[in-house]
Structures are given as structure tokens and as C-alpha cells.
Enzyme design. Structure first.
Site, PDB file in Angstrom:
ATOM      1  N   LYS A  56     -40.175 -28.350   8.852  1.00 47.87           N
ATOM      2  CA  LYS A  56     -40.417 -27.395   7.773  1.00 47.87           C
ATOM      3  C   LYS A  56     -39.085 -26.977   7.143  1.00 47.87           C
ATOM      4  O   LYS A  56     -38.504 -27.777   6.427  1.00 47.87           O
ATOM      5  CB  LYS A  56     -41.272 -26.253   8.308  1.00 47.87           C
ATOM      6  CG  LYS A  56     -42.691 -26.813   8.560  1.00 47.87           C
ATOM      7  CD  LYS A  56     -43.632 -25.951   9.300  1.00 47.87           C
ATOM      8  CE  LYS A  56     -44.982 -26.664   9.339  1.00 47.87           C
ATOM      9  NZ  LYS A  56     -45.691 -26.531  10.606  1.00 47.87           N
ATOM     10  N   ASN A  64     -43.555 -27.385   2.972  1.00 48.59           N
ATOM     11  CA  ASN A  64     -42.999 -26.396   3.893  1.00 48.59           C
ATOM     12  C   ASN A  64     -41.478 -26.391   3.824  1.00 48.59           C
ATOM     13  O   ASN A  64     -40.800 -25.968   4.749  1.00 48.59           O
ATOM     14  CB  ASN A  64     -43.440 -26.713   5.324  1.00 48.59           C
ATOM     15  CG  ASN A  64     -44.948 -26.686   5.461  1.00 48.59           C
ATOM     16  OD1 ASN A  64     -45.597 -25.765   4.975  1.00 48.59           O
ATOM     17  ND2 ASN A  64     -45.515 -27.688   6.110  1.00 48.59           N
ATOM     18  N   HIS A 105     -52.448 -22.504  15.722  1.00 47.25           N
ATOM     19  CA  HIS A 105     -52.441 -23.840  15.098  1.00 47.25           C
ATOM     20  C   HIS A 105     -53.169 -24.885  15.958  1.00 47.25           C
ATOM     21  O   HIS A 105     -53.216 -24.792  17.180  1.00 47.25           O
ATOM     22  CB  HIS A 105     -50.978 -24.248  14.937  1.00 47.25           C
ATOM     23  CG  HIS A 105     -50.750 -25.476  14.130  1.00 47.25           C
ATOM     24  ND1 HIS A 105     -50.546 -26.710  14.704  1.00 47.25           N
ATOM     25  CD2 HIS A 105     -50.682 -25.665  12.798  1.00 47.25           C
ATOM     26  CE1 HIS A 105     -50.337 -27.614  13.753  1.00 47.25           C
ATOM     27  NE2 HIS A 105     -50.418 -26.994  12.584  1.00 47.25           N
ATOM     28  N   ASP A 159     -44.699 -19.725  18.891  1.00 50.08           N
ATOM     29  CA  ASP A 159     -44.462 -20.844  17.983  1.00 50.08           C
ATOM     30  C   ASP A 159     -43.894 -20.295  16.680  1.00 50.08           C
ATOM     31  O   ASP A 159     -44.562 -19.572  15.946  1.00 50.08           O
ATOM     32  CB  ASP A 159     -45.805 -21.577  17.751  1.00 50.08           C
ATOM     33  CG  ASP A 159     -45.657 -22.798  16.849  1.00 50.08           C
ATOM     34  OD1 ASP A 159     -44.663 -22.893  16.111  1.00 50.08           O
ATOM     35  OD2 ASP A 159     -46.568 -23.656  16.885  1.00 50.08           O
ATOM     36  N   GLU A 199     -48.230 -17.312  17.431  1.00 53.13           N
ATOM     37  CA  GLU A 199     -47.269 -17.781  16.437  1.00 53.13           C
ATOM     38  C   GLU A 199     -46.535 -16.553  15.896  1.00 53.13           C
ATOM     39  O   GLU A 199     -47.076 -15.448  15.941  1.00 53.13           O
ATOM     40  CB  GLU A 199     -47.999 -18.489  15.284  1.00 53.13           C
ATOM     41  CG  GLU A 199     -48.607 -19.810  15.706  1.00 53.13           C
ATOM     42  CD  GLU A 199     -49.500 -20.425  14.632  1.00 53.13           C
ATOM     43  OE1 GLU A 199     -49.251 -20.211  13.432  1.00 53.13           O
ATOM     44  OE2 GLU A 199     -50.455 -21.120  15.009  1.00 53.13           O
ATOM     45  N   HIS A 207     -43.091 -21.690  11.245  1.00 53.59           N
ATOM     46  CA  HIS A 207     -42.911 -21.259   9.853  1.00 53.59           C
ATOM     47  C   HIS A 207     -41.782 -20.243   9.679  1.00 53.59           C
ATOM     48  O   HIS A 207     -41.488 -19.830   8.576  1.00 53.59           O
ATOM     49  CB  HIS A 207     -44.214 -20.660   9.315  1.00 53.59           C
ATOM     50  CG  HIS A 207     -45.294 -21.672   9.246  1.00 53.59           C
ATOM     51  ND1 HIS A 207     -45.368 -22.614   8.236  1.00 53.59           N
ATOM     52  CD2 HIS A 207     -46.307 -21.953  10.091  1.00 53.59           C
ATOM     53  CE1 HIS A 207     -46.396 -23.403   8.451  1.00 53.59           C
ATOM     54  NE2 HIS A 207     -46.981 -23.031   9.572  1.00 53.59           N
ATOM     55  N   SER A 261     -49.693 -19.847  10.144  1.00 54.46           N
ATOM     56  CA  SER A 261     -49.658 -20.913   9.126  1.00 54.46           C
ATOM     57  C   SER A 261     -50.511 -20.641   7.915  1.00 54.46           C
ATOM     58  O   SER A 261     -50.147 -20.988   6.805  1.00 54.46           O
ATOM     59  CB  SER A 261     -50.136 -22.245   9.686  1.00 54.46           C
ATOM     60  OG  SER A 261     -50.133 -22.311  11.056  1.00 54.46           O
TER      61      SER A 261
HETATM   62  C1  LIG Z   1     -46.615 -27.399  11.387  1.00 54.12           C
HETATM   63  C2  LIG Z   1     -46.919 -26.705  12.659  1.00 54.12           C
HETATM   64  C3  LIG Z   1     -46.849 -27.373  13.878  1.00 54.12           C
HETATM   65  C4  LIG Z   1     -46.658 -28.846  13.970  1.00 54.12           C
HETATM   66  O1  LIG Z   1     -45.344 -29.208  13.771  1.00 54.12           O
HETATM   67  P1  LIG Z   1     -45.027 -30.718  13.362  1.00 54.12           P
HETATM   68  O2  LIG Z   1     -43.584 -30.867  13.638  1.00 54.12           O
HETATM   69  O3  LIG Z   1     -45.372 -30.847  11.927  1.00 54.12           O
HETATM   70  O4  LIG Z   1     -45.882 -31.599  14.219  1.00 54.12           O
HETATM   71  C5  LIG Z   1     -47.022 -26.628  15.033  1.00 54.12           C
HETATM   72  N1  LIG Z   1     -47.299 -25.305  14.982  1.00 54.12           N
HETATM   73  C6  LIG Z   1     -47.407 -24.659  13.823  1.00 54.12           C
HETATM   74  C7  LIG Z   1     -47.717 -23.211  13.826  1.00 54.12           C
HETATM   75  C8  LIG Z   1     -47.251 -25.334  12.625  1.00 54.12           C
HETATM   76  O5  LIG Z   1     -47.399 -24.702  11.472  1.00 54.12           O
END
Ligand SMILES: *Cc1c(COP(=O)(O)O)cnc(C)c1O
Length: 381
Positions: free
Chosen positions: A243, A45, A133, A209, A177, A212, A181
Site C-alpha cells: 500500500k 492504496n 480483513h 494489522d 486492524e 492501511h 479497510s
Molecule cells: C490489503 C490488506 C491485507 C493484504 O495485504 P497484501 O499485501 O495485499 O496481501 C491484509 N490486511 C489488511 C487489513 C489489508 O487491507
């Protein structure tokens, strides 16, 4: 679970090509080495390509002194684990977003699984996109609110749930989101803001969220909220550092009431050791340069549309190549690796049954010739 039950479960996973293992890989810049083969890493990522940027690392190393470095924070921030660099990070994030506050968590997993249960009570209705997620799903399971899921990016469905049920609740939280993802599609956040404004009497909050999208989208890299001009309308903007930022941790940008409330109520913030100060220092170092990574963001923007020749729906640097069965996904990912591209299959339960896929995540460091070879190969496999 008895050990027999565990073994039965593992056998079933094996039989369906869904058994997971931790791959053994070595890293070499943009490449990984596994099974004696050097492959371009298309599974990380590290969207901006910061992980293999040597000069950035050297600049950071020169900016810190080993004597002052702390590799552990020694406790939760609510005890003695708080350091100046943490406040600097949060102040910078709040300034970047123009929000009253920002609060950092140890990871995106901590953020989602801690914030959602904290901000929802028995009289809260939570409407979550069907494809959110796992960390959000776990947060919803810990919540005392009433959880309903709407069909993926189907806001008419979300609206119909508000019309039908909101009356019986004090408040509503819509959770989604900005870039998904596993599908890489981009959410129409403006539409969600319009819903929030339309149902004012239902007290609708938005929780987005941006894991990404943070660092990747928007002129200054603030994410899809910035890109769509809705930063001021989203109540909880969650971004992660693991990421594009190539660090560790996550943040929520929100108002001061919410931040103060979370300091008191978010169990994944209170009852865990804060990240090591040296990690925060690196995060701060990268965040301060975030606006300067425009060229890398533009490079990504140049790369992903080339995949439209394979799938017209491609909408971001996350490219899903859906192949159906897990067996197919495993085989095709293997073929790509044989040809020098490190791609892994994504299977249930990460994605719905029958939609196993190759998930290609692009980074700004990919070269034209590599891209050309990859697309040609994808058309063949
Ligand atoms: C990767 C991800 C997370 C988790 O984040 P980390 O810091 O890796 O624990 C949360 N939400 C989404 C949409 C993700 O892709």
C-alpha cells in the site's frame, strides 16, 4: 462444484449486481485510462503517492546495477532464498519499531493467514473484530484456537468475552486492524492495551494489522501504534508494503521468541518462494526514506477532514460513502467515473449486505482543485 453449479452461482451474482470482473485499465501517473476516459485514480492504496513519483524511481534505478539484480529468489528463505537485503530490511524494521525482531512475509495475505494459525493452539481463545480483513478471517479458519468475534470496535463486548471464557483457555489473542479497510475508522489501541494489562492472568496478546496505516500515520510513518504511543505494548504489529510503501510484501514486528517460532511454524513463510531480491531492495530503499515522507503524510492529513462535510465520521484517508444497495453503488461509481474520478463500488461479501459503498482512497498527490470538484460532485450524486 459442477460447471452448472458454477454458472448458477454466477447468474445469481449477476442478478444482484455483485458480479466481479477484473477492470481493464492503463496507468498514467496519478491517472488511469479506462473506456477511453482519463480519470484521477481514487481506488489505489498508493497513499503517499509514491507510485507516480518519477524521481524516486530514477534514484532507485541509479542505485542498483543490472548485473547484481536478481528478479527471482529461487526458493524459500529456509533453503537458498535468503539474501543480505532481506536481513537488512528486517533489522531496519526492528530498529524502527524498537522491537527485538521483525520478520517479512511475501504479502499481507501470507502474513495473516500464516501467523494466526501458528501462534494459536487448541487452548487459545482468539477474539477478533467483526470487520477484520479476509486474510485474517482465513488465518482464523486455519487456526486450531477457539475463535469468537466481537462487535466492531466494541471493546466492552471483547472484555465481556474475556471475563466469560478466558478461564477455560491458556491464552487470549485479540486481533484487530488499526485503520479498517472498508470503513476507514481508527481503532483505540490504547484501550486494547488497557484491556491486555487488566487481564494479565488471562495472558492476553494483541495482534494489530496496520496495512492501511503503515507509512501514513505516526510522525515517522510507523502507523497508529506510533501515533497512539503503544508500539511497545502490541505483541504483533503487522504492516504491509503493497500500500503506502508501493512495493510488495508484509512484516510482523514482534519479540525474538515469536519471530524464531514463526520461522519454524508459519507455513506461509516456510513453504513459499521468497520475494525477488529486487523487490526487497526497493522496499528497503523506501523504508530508509520513510521518516522523510512527513510532508506527504501531512498533505493527507489536510485532505481527509474536508470530507467531514459529507460524513462527520470520516477519520482517515479512506472515505466510505455508504449508499446501501449494490445497484446504487454501481450506478454512483459509474457517475463518478463519467466525471473523471476513478471510483469503484464495494459490495458484499467485502462489506455487509445493505452497506454497499463507494470507497474513496486519497493519496498525497491529489490537488486542491480536484478535491473541490470531487466533494461537490459527491454532494450531487
Ligand atoms: C490489503 C490488506 C491485507 C493484504 O495485504 P497484501 O499485501 O495485499 O496481501 C491484509 N490486511 C489488511 C487489513 C489489508 O487491507
Amino acid at each position: 462444484m459442477t460447471y452448472d453449479e458454477m454458472n448458477e452461482c454466477l447468474d445469481a451474482l449477476r442478478k444482484n449486481n455483485n458480479l466481479r470482473t477484473i477492470p481493464a485499465v492503463r496507468h498514467e501517473g496519478r491517472f488511469v485510462i479506462a473506456d477511453g476516459r482519463k480519470m484521477l485514480n481514487l481506488s489505489s492504496n498508493d497513499y503517499l503517492g509514491l507510485a507516480s513519483d518519477r524521481s524516486l524511481k530514477e534514484e532507485f534505478a541509479d542505485s542498483i546495477s543490472c548485473a547484481d539484480c536478481r528478479f527471482g529468489s529461487t526458493s524459500s528463505r529456509l533453503l537458498t532464498g535468503n539474501y543480505e537485503v532481506m536481513n537488512e530490511c528486517e533489522n531496519l524494521l526492528a530498529r524502527m519499531y524498537g522491537t527485538e525482531s521483525a520478520l517479512v512475509f511475501d504479502s499481507g495475505y501470507h502474513a495473516n493467514s500464516g501467523i494466526l494459525p501458528a501462534i494459536s493452539g487448541p487452548s487459545t481463545l482468539i477474539l477478533a473484530d467483526k470487520l477484520v480483513h479476509a486474510s485474517i478471517i482465513d488465518g482464523l479458519q486455519l487456526s486450531r484456537g477457539k475463535v469468537m468475534r466481537f462487535r466492531h470496535n466494541d471493546f466492552q463486548h471483547a472484555e465481556s468475552l474475556i471475563e466469560r471464557y478466558a478461564e477455560s483457555f491458556n491464552d487470549v489473542i485479540i486481533v484487530t486492524e488499526s485503520i479498517f479497510s472498508m470503513d476507514g475508522d481508527v481503532t483505540d489501541l490504547k484501550r486494547l492495551v488497557a484491556i491486555k494489562n487488566k487481564y494479565r492472568e488471562a495472558d492476553v496478546k494483541l495482534y494489530v494489522d496496520e496495512a492501511h496505516a503503515f507509512g501514513v500515520r505516526g510522525r515517522r510513518g510507523l502507523g497508529v501504534c506510533e501515533e497512539q504511543g503503544v508500539t511497545g505494548d502490541v505483541d504483533f504489529i503487522v504492516g504491509t508494503f503493497g500500500k503506502a510503501v508501493n512495493s510488495v510484501g508484509a512484516f510482523v514486528a514482534c519479540n525474538e521468541t515469536a519471530a524464531t517460532y514463526l520461522v519454524n511454524k508459519a507455513r506461509t513463510l516456510i513453504f513459499t518462494t521468497a520475494l525477488p531480491p529486487v523487490c526487497w531492495q526497493w522496499t528497503l530503499f523506501v523504508l530508509r526514506r520513510m521518516a522523510d515522507f512527513g510532508e506527504r503524510r501531512n498533505r493527507l492529513k489536510e485532505l481527509w477532514p474536508r470530507f467531514k462535510s459529507i460524513d462527520g465520521h470520516v477519520a482517515s484517508h479512506i472515505i466510505p460513502v455508504i449508499v446501501g444497495s449494490s445497484e446504487n453503488a454501481v450506478r454512483k461509481a459509474f457517475e463518478l467515473r463519467q466525471n473523471g474520478f476513478y471510483v469503484l463500488p464495494v459490495r458484499p461479501p467485502s462489506v455487509p449486505e445493505g452497506t454497499s459503498r463507494l470507497r474513496i482512497s486519497l493519496t498525497a498527490g491529489i490537488e486542491d482543485e480536484e478535491m473541490y470538484r470531487l466533494i461537490t460532485l459527491l454532494k450531487e450524486v
